[in-house]
Design an enzyme around this catalytic site. Sequence first.
Site: not given
Ligand code: F6R
Length: 236
Positions: A61, A127, A129, A134
Amino acid sequence: MEVLGDAEVLAERAADLIGDALREKPNLSVLVATGHTPMATYAELALRGLDASRLTAVQLDEYLGVGEDDPRSLWGWMRRSFVEPLGVKQVVRLGDAPDPDEACRRYESEVAALSGIDLAVLGLGPNGHLGFNEPLCGPGARTRVVTLTPASLASNAAYWGDLPVPSRALTAGMDVILSARRIILLVSGSHKRDILARALREPPTPEVPASWLQGANTTVLADRAAWGGAQGRAFP
Ligand code: F6R
């Protein structure tokens, strides 16, 4: 589903699995999450002296409108944490075309040219995702531009200090993620406990995008803090 003692043990176990996959298939294609959770895993992997010169790293992403020199660039984060330390030579970028729709089309065709993703290394959003898929999100969602939810804006704010979090992003589609031949979901910390339990327990639902992983070849690695004793449904 494996429950590991703490984030350090989780990182070692994840590095074991990724290392095994790479030894088995040197030209592995890997979908690479950024965020806090996988950083220890990537650091551990880099210590292992693996030959990743034939691996292709695929971006998961990117914020919309953020250039690669911007400190918030997720490509920059992926490059510093994964691509350079491991000596990766081939990458598939997301968001490097001026027009976002063109960037998504190019990404999908480059992933198709790889014959898909061998291994997706993912983190779990607060959430539910995956990437920036999302809620509400179905399993067939394509690679596209999305608007971040308040929960994601809040969690991403922790990455960038005083800099604002961009409100829109490009994400690999849920279809790309779910078609990976193997998925490793890394979950660490008590703040993930409730959402992990929902992803494991609830029948797959657009409200918790990670719940779609129940139908894929997913290994969940959670540390004890993130594991609330939820009974997995279809996870191995
Ligand atoms: C990052 C991504 C997000 C994270 C997720 C968890 O490239 O795609 O989906 O993997 O938000 O983030 P952390 O590991 O910071 O809790």
